[in-house]
Design a protein around this motif. Sequence first.
Motif, PDB file in Angstrom:
ATOM      1  N   MET A   1       0.795  -1.046  -0.030  1.00 36.39           N
ATOM      2  CA  MET A   1       0.060  -0.021   0.173  1.00 36.39           C
ATOM      3  C   MET A   1       0.997   1.237  -0.078  1.00 36.39           C
ATOM      4  N   LYS A   2       0.378   2.168  -0.816  1.00 38.03           N
ATOM      5  CA  LYS A   2       1.126   3.600  -0.855  1.00 38.03           C
ATOM      6  C   LYS A   2       0.591   4.568  -0.204  1.00 38.03           C
ATOM      7  N   ILE A   3       1.289   5.297   0.581  1.00 36.98           N
ATOM      8  CA  ILE A   3       0.499   6.469   1.252  1.00 36.98           C
ATOM      9  C   ILE A   3       1.317   7.851   0.542  1.00 36.98           C
ATOM     10  N   THR A   4       0.335   8.689   0.216  1.00 40.51           N
ATOM     11  CA  THR A   4       0.799   9.905  -0.373  1.00 40.51           C
ATOM     12  C   THR A   4       0.397  11.043   0.494  1.00 40.51           C
ATOM     13  N   VAL A   5       1.183  11.748   1.218  1.00 35.75           N
ATOM     14  CA  VAL A   5       0.684  13.060   2.076  1.00 35.75           C
ATOM     15  C   VAL A   5       1.021  14.356   1.148  1.00 35.75           C
ATOM     16  N   GLY A   6       0.253  15.184   0.965  1.00 36.76           N
ATOM     17  CA  GLY A   6       0.259  16.497   0.505  1.00 36.76           C
ATOM     18  C   GLY A   6       0.329  17.438   1.627  1.00 36.76           C
ATOM     19  N   ILE A   7       1.433  18.418   1.238  1.00 41.42           N
ATOM     20  CA  ILE A   7       1.653  19.601   2.262  1.00 41.42           C
ATOM     21  C   ILE A   7       1.643  20.856   1.529  1.00 41.42           C
ATOM     22  N   PRO A   8       0.677  21.580   1.778  1.00 39.00           N
ATOM     23  CA  PRO A   8       0.691  22.892   1.156  1.00 39.00           C
ATOM     24  C   PRO A   8       1.498  23.999   2.262  1.00 39.00           C
ATOM     25  N   CYS A   9       2.366  24.773   1.475  1.00 35.28           N
ATOM     26  CA  CYS A   9       3.083  25.662   2.837  1.00 35.28           C
ATOM     27  C   CYS A   9       3.516  26.781   1.816  1.00 35.28           C
ATOM     28  N   ARG A  10       3.893  27.933   2.728  1.00 36.28           N
ATOM     29  CA  ARG A  10       4.227  29.144   2.029  1.00 36.28           C
ATOM     30  C   ARG A  10       5.621  29.429   2.297  1.00 36.28           C
ATOM     31  N   ARG A  11       6.355  28.804   3.334  1.00 33.96           N
ATOM     32  CA  ARG A  11       7.582  29.157   3.603  1.00 33.96           C
ATOM     33  C   ARG A  11       8.238  27.743   4.325  1.00 33.96           C
ATOM     34  N   TYR A  12       9.611  27.701   4.317  1.00 34.60           N
ATOM     35  CA  TYR A  12      10.526  26.559   5.064  1.00 34.60           C
ATOM     36  C   TYR A  12      10.328  27.075   6.445  1.00 34.60           C
ATOM     37  N   THR A  13       9.916  26.115   7.546  1.00 30.53           N
ATOM     38  CA  THR A  13       9.909  26.485   8.794  1.00 30.53           C
ATOM     39  C   THR A  13      10.183  25.400   9.519  1.00 30.53           C
ATOM     40  N   GLU A  14      10.379  25.490  10.891  1.00 33.07           N
ATOM     41  CA  GLU A  14      10.876  24.748  11.866  1.00 33.07           C
ATOM     42  C   GLU A  14       9.493  23.644  12.105  1.00 33.07           C
ATOM     43  N   SER A  15       8.377  24.114  12.024  1.00 36.57           N
ATOM     44  CA  SER A  15       7.264  23.158  11.787  1.00 36.57           C
ATOM     45  C   SER A  15       7.150  22.298  10.880  1.00 36.57           C
ATOM     46  N   LEU A  16       7.372  22.663   9.656  1.00 36.21           N
ATOM     47  CA  LEU A  16       7.537  21.693   8.591  1.00 36.21           C
ATOM     48  C   LEU A  16       8.682  20.776   8.800  1.00 36.21           C
ATOM     49  N   LEU A  17       9.921  21.224   9.085  1.00 32.01           N
ATOM     50  CA  LEU A  17      10.641  20.023   9.467  1.00 32.01           C
ATOM     51  C   LEU A  17      10.389  19.088  10.432  1.00 32.01           C
ATOM     52  N   ARG A  18       9.709  19.372  11.466  1.00 33.68           N
ATOM     53  CA  ARG A  18       9.272  18.611  12.528  1.00 33.68           C
ATOM     54  C   ARG A  18       8.231  17.621  11.844  1.00 33.68           C
ATOM     55  N   LEU A  19       7.431  18.180  11.076  1.00 36.58           N
ATOM     56  CA  LEU A  19       6.255  17.263  10.461  1.00 36.58           C
ATOM     57  C   LEU A  19       7.257  16.342   9.558  1.00 36.58           C
TER      58      LEU A  19
ATOM     59  N   ASP B   1       2.955  -1.875  13.860  1.00 36.39           N
ATOM     60  CA  ASP B   1       3.147  -3.087  14.282  1.00 36.39           C
ATOM     61  C   ASP B   1       2.963  -3.992  13.252  1.00 36.39           C
ATOM     62  N   LEU B   2       1.999  -3.871  12.317  1.00 33.71           N
ATOM     63  CA  LEU B   2       1.565  -4.930  11.419  1.00 33.71           C
ATOM     64  C   LEU B   2       2.477  -5.044  10.141  1.00 33.71           C
ATOM     65  N   PHE B   3       2.962  -4.066   9.497  1.00 34.17           N
ATOM     66  CA  PHE B   3       4.002  -3.943   8.462  1.00 34.17           C
ATOM     67  C   PHE B   3       4.534  -2.595   8.448  1.00 34.17           C
ATOM     68  N   ASP B   4       5.668  -2.889   7.721  1.00 31.77           N
ATOM     69  CA  ASP B   4       6.593  -1.551   7.579  1.00 31.77           C
ATOM     70  C   ASP B   4       6.064  -0.636   6.439  1.00 31.77           C
ATOM     71  N   LEU B   5       5.328   0.438   6.835  1.00 28.37           N
ATOM     72  CA  LEU B   5       4.844   1.290   5.407  1.00 28.37           C
ATOM     73  C   LEU B   5       5.915   2.383   5.176  1.00 28.37           C
ATOM     74  N   LYS B   6       7.096   2.342   5.822  1.00 24.82           N
ATOM     75  CA  LYS B   6       7.790   3.553   5.665  1.00 24.82           C
ATOM     76  C   LYS B   6       8.608   3.694   4.095  1.00 24.82           C
ATOM     77  N   ARG B   7       8.681   2.447   3.703  1.00 28.50           N
ATOM     78  CA  ARG B   7       9.030   2.674   2.178  1.00 28.50           C
ATOM     79  C   ARG B   7       8.017   3.118   1.247  1.00 28.50           C
ATOM     80  N   GLU B   8       6.941   2.927   1.728  1.00 28.93           N
ATOM     81  CA  GLU B   8       5.861   3.268   0.591  1.00 28.93           C
ATOM     82  C   GLU B   8       5.112   4.603   0.851  1.00 28.93           C
TER      83      GLU B   8
END
Length: 75
Positions: free
Chosen positions: A1-19, A29-36
């Motif tokens: 399964m592939k997960i796509t996250v869209g993030i609209p932003c106006r500037r590079y901030t510390e909040s964006l970096l933390r996100l 716990d079920l499976f590793d989604l990080k590569r997808e």
Amino acid sequence: MKITVGIPCRRYTESLLRLINGLDSQKTDLFDLKREVEVIIVNDGGDYIISSADFDVKNINIKVINQENEGVSSA
């Protein structure tokens, strides 16, 4: 399964970096989604041109779209 996250932003901030770092470190716990996990950042007319090289991530793919200020609905 592939997960796509869209993030609209106006500037590079510390909040964006933390996100992005938070998404990079997510585990399940079920499976590793990080590569997808793909993150699309839309920089909507910010002063700084964002690049995927701005983020030190290992487990997610980042795409960056820099565009003129067109508003959040366009981003």
